[in-house]
Design a protein around this motif. Structure first.
Motif, PDB file in Angstrom:
ATOM      1  N   LEU A  74       0.820  -1.200   0.000  1.00 22.94           N
ATOM      2  CA  LEU A  74       0.000   0.000   0.000  1.00 22.94           C
ATOM      3  C   LEU A  74       0.859   1.257   0.000  1.00 22.94           C
ATOM      4  O   LEU A  74       0.550   2.238  -0.695  1.00 22.94           O
ATOM      5  CB  LEU A  74      -0.933  -0.003   1.211  1.00 22.94           C
ATOM      6  CG  LEU A  74      -1.832   1.235   1.359  1.00 22.94           C
ATOM      7  CD1 LEU A  74      -2.710   1.410   0.129  1.00 22.94           C
ATOM      8  CD2 LEU A  74      -2.692   1.135   2.618  1.00 22.94           C
ATOM      9  N   GLY A  75       1.943   1.237   0.751  1.00 22.55           N
ATOM     10  CA  GLY A  75       2.807   2.412   0.841  1.00 22.55           C
ATOM     11  C   GLY A  75       3.378   2.812  -0.511  1.00 22.55           C
ATOM     12  O   GLY A  75       3.292   3.984  -0.924  1.00 22.55           O
ATOM     13  N   TYR A  76       3.966   1.857  -1.230  1.00 26.37           N
ATOM     14  CA  TYR A  76       4.550   2.181  -2.537  1.00 26.37           C
ATOM     15  C   TYR A  76       3.469   2.531  -3.560  1.00 26.37           C
ATOM     16  O   TYR A  76       3.669   3.394  -4.420  1.00 26.37           O
ATOM     17  CB  TYR A  76       5.407   1.018  -3.033  1.00 26.37           C
ATOM     18  CG  TYR A  76       6.759   0.963  -2.363  1.00 26.37           C
ATOM     19  CD1 TYR A  76       7.672   2.011  -2.501  1.00 26.37           C
ATOM     20  CD2 TYR A  76       7.130  -0.126  -1.573  1.00 26.37           C
ATOM     21  CE1 TYR A  76       8.896   1.985  -1.874  1.00 26.37           C
ATOM     22  CE2 TYR A  76       8.371  -0.163  -0.943  1.00 26.37           C
ATOM     23  CZ  TYR A  76       9.247   0.896  -1.090  1.00 26.37           C
ATOM     24  OH  TYR A  76      10.461   0.863  -0.466  1.00 26.37           O
ATOM     25  N   LYS A  77       2.322   1.844  -3.487  1.00 26.97           N
ATOM     26  CA  LYS A  77       1.226   2.170  -4.405  1.00 26.97           C
ATOM     27  C   LYS A  77       0.703   3.571  -4.129  1.00 26.97           C
ATOM     28  O   LYS A  77       0.372   4.331  -5.062  1.00 26.97           O
ATOM     29  CB  LYS A  77       0.105   1.140  -4.240  1.00 26.97           C
ATOM     30  CG  LYS A  77      -0.973   1.236  -5.307  1.00 26.97           C
ATOM     31  CD  LYS A  77      -0.405   0.950  -6.704  1.00 26.97           C
ATOM     32  CE  LYS A  77      -1.481   1.016  -7.771  1.00 26.97           C
ATOM     33  NZ  LYS A  77      -0.919   0.790  -9.117  1.00 26.97           N
ATOM     34  N   TRP A  78       0.649   3.954  -2.863  1.00 23.34           N
ATOM     35  CA  TRP A  78       0.179   5.281  -2.463  1.00 23.34           C
ATOM     36  C   TRP A  78       1.132   6.367  -2.971  1.00 23.34           C
ATOM     37  O   TRP A  78       0.700   7.408  -3.490  1.00 23.34           O
ATOM     38  CB  TRP A  78       0.063   5.333  -0.950  1.00 23.34           C
ATOM     39  CG  TRP A  78      -0.908   6.351  -0.425  1.00 23.34           C
ATOM     40  CD1 TRP A  78      -1.494   7.365  -1.114  1.00 23.34           C
ATOM     41  CD2 TRP A  78      -1.397   6.447   0.915  1.00 23.34           C
ATOM     42  NE1 TRP A  78      -2.318   8.101  -0.295  1.00 23.34           N
ATOM     43  CE2 TRP A  78      -2.282   7.550   0.954  1.00 23.34           C
ATOM     44  CE3 TRP A  78      -1.174   5.713   2.077  1.00 23.34           C
ATOM     45  CZ2 TRP A  78      -2.928   7.932   2.127  1.00 23.34           C
ATOM     46  CZ3 TRP A  78      -1.829   6.084   3.246  1.00 23.34           C
ATOM     47  CH2 TRP A  78      -2.691   7.183   3.265  1.00 23.34           C
ATOM     48  N   VAL A  79       2.442   6.129  -2.836  1.00 23.78           N
ATOM     49  CA  VAL A  79       3.419   7.075  -3.379  1.00 23.78           C
ATOM     50  C   VAL A  79       3.265   7.171  -4.898  1.00 23.78           C
ATOM     51  O   VAL A  79       3.350   8.261  -5.480  1.00 23.78           O
ATOM     52  CB  VAL A  79       4.856   6.643  -3.010  1.00 23.78           C
ATOM     53  CG1 VAL A  79       5.881   7.552  -3.710  1.00 23.78           C
ATOM     54  CG2 VAL A  79       5.074   6.690  -1.509  1.00 23.78           C
TER      55      VAL A  79
END
Length: 491
Positions: free
Chosen positions: A98-103
């Motif tokens: 989720l973190g990398y997708k959010w960035v």
């Protein structure tokens, strides 16, 4: 959490069988994915440019990731010790994806991106980068009791080499396509960590609540038969701590968490690790400024026509440090286990070796580079030797600590103790980088008409005073560890 834990236990009925070798193998992809926190340098500048972040706002992204790393380490340590390894690994899988997708979403939004969303995404990446990693370290520790340091070194070394691996992927397959790279990271990291969820299965305290109160006995939940653990360092340690009273030989191994965290030996190692982490990470984080100072000096004082670009030199040293640190981490475990199992000595001698090399590297930075070489090429060779020595010494020193902590303290709370111990890095790094920055800024007294700013034109004189201080800290750590070894050897 108990509900989630029970769901995981139900899912385990449908997962393939595992064993200690599969756990060790699965710890490698987990470490590779969780080590991507340091890949930020690959995409951070581009994200800041496209999202129109100034320097302070971009720096906040690093701070948010570091905060997630620190809080995540303590939280995941508690979850690992209580509920076992799978729940924190699942959290890591979710947080990284989720973190990398959010960035990625915010990067695609560009100027329309929102700061709080970027900060939240980096916080998730920080949490994900430590939750699965700490669980993997505990899993290999309890599954290889007689060769714990060797097993740990494989996991820790994989974490260290992650940045180089993903840098290669970025430059080879994406060639500047930051959005595509971030999207790839969201899928790749989640998949790699999920491999750990399948195979890294070690029970926590909750699984032993009904075992007649024997909560101090932590089994892996994987192998029915294991070799008995090696004699712990606690049996060599405690007599000195409690005036050689034989009734307290195993005190540290059986202490509860509160007593452990208030014990002077915990804080002794906390202090040592803060200095060790500060010495190594300070050089890693400031190598760009060191190379910049040297490059500026030779460019303006020597006027070398064959001057390589600053960016190429900085990238070279980042790669050298990463490879040297990887080799140091990989060699630390076997060296530590050899000392204990073959020579019946103490793991702390690995720290003496590492800090002696660290002292050599830091002392070499005190030397005036203009007396070493008249051109940038010779100076760069000298700096490359320093980067190699410091990178290797940091790798071998830091990697000795997971086994030292597991030898001394209660394995029932190992992950939480290790997570709290690792928070020492923030203190050591903050203090030493502040010292470096203060001295570097004090020497930045030359006005550059092109850059329209004050710069440091003194070459190695920009930072040599910092390394005089850090060399003294290296000596202090060596003296403290030798004192510790001497007193414990009398038991």
């Amino acid at each position: 959490m108990r509900v989630f834990h029970n769901c995981v236990k139900y899912i385990n009925n449908y997962l393939p069988l595992t064993n200690h070798w599969l756990i060790l193998a699965a710890s490698i992809p987990v470490a590779l994915s969780t080590g991507t926190l340091f890949v930020y340098s690959v995409y951070g500048t581009q994200v800041a440019d496209k999202c129109q972040l100034d320097a302070a706002e971009a720096a906040n992204l690093n701070i948010s990731a570091t905060l997630g790393n620190s809080l995540g380490g303590i939280l995941s340590g508690f979850l690992t010790d209580t509920y076992g390894t799978q729940l924190p690994i699942l959290i890591s899988c979710f947080a990284l994806s989720l973190g990398y997708k959010w960035v990625h979403w915010q990067y695609e939004a560009g100027p329309d991106s929102q700061d709080w969303q970027l900060l939240s995404a980096m916080f998730l990446i920080g949490v994900g980068s430590v939750a699965g990693y700490f669980s993997a370290i505990k899993a290999v520790t309890v599954n290889f009791p007689n060769f714990k340091a060797t097993a740990q070194s494989i996991t820790v070394a994989s974490f260290a080499i992650s940045s180089l691996l993903f840098l290669f992927v970025s430059t080879t397959f994406f060639e500047g396509n930051v959005g595509g790279f971030l999207e790839f990271m969201s899928y790749a990291c989640g998949l790699l960590v999920f491999i750990g969820f399948i195979f890294i299965r070690v029970d926590g305290h909750i699984e032993h609540e009904n075992l007649d109160g024997h909560l101090d006995h932590l089994e892996s939940g994987v192998e029915e038969e294991q070799e008995p653990p090696e004699p712990t360092e606690a049996t060599e340690l405690l007599s000195d701590l409690v005036n050689d009273d034989p009734n307290h030989i195993d005190k540290l191994k059986t202490m509860n968490l509160k007593d452990t965290l208030s014990h002077k030996i915990f804080w002794f190692h906390y202090l040592i690790l803060a200095i060790v982490q500060g010495l190594g990470q300070m050089y890693i984080y400031t190598i760009g400024f060191i190379v910049k100072a040297v490059h500026y000096y030779y460019k303006n004082e020597v006027h070398d026509s064959a001057m390589p670009s600053l960016q190429s030199l900085q990238a070279l040293h980042v790669s050298i440090i990463a490879i040297a640190s990887f080799l140091g981490r990989l060699s630390s475990g076997p060296t530590s286990d050899f000392l204990v199992n073959r020579l019946h000595s103490q793991r702390h001698w690995v720290l003496i070796l590492g800090m002696s090399l660290m002292l050599l590297g830091h002392a070499m930075n005190i030397v005036n580079l203009s007396t070493v070489s008249l051109d940038i090429h010779g100076a760069n060779v000298y700096l490359s030797v320093i980067s190699t020595v410091i990178g290797y010494s940091y790798g071998i020193s830091f990697t000795s600590y997971p086994a030292i902590v597991s030898d001394i303290f209660n394995m029932r709370n190992y992950s939480l103790i290790w997570g709290i111990t690792c928070s020492a890095a923030t203190i050591g790094l903050t203090i030493m980088t502040k010292v470096f920055g203060h001295i570097y800024d004090e020497n930045s007294t030359s006005w550059d008409d092109v850059l329209k700013d004050y710069v440091c034109a003194k070459g190695s004189g920009c930072y040599s005073e910092t390394f005089e201080i850090t060399s003294g800290l290296c000596v202090l750590v060596i003296v403290l560890i030798l004192w510790y070894i001497h007193h414990r050897s009398k038991v």
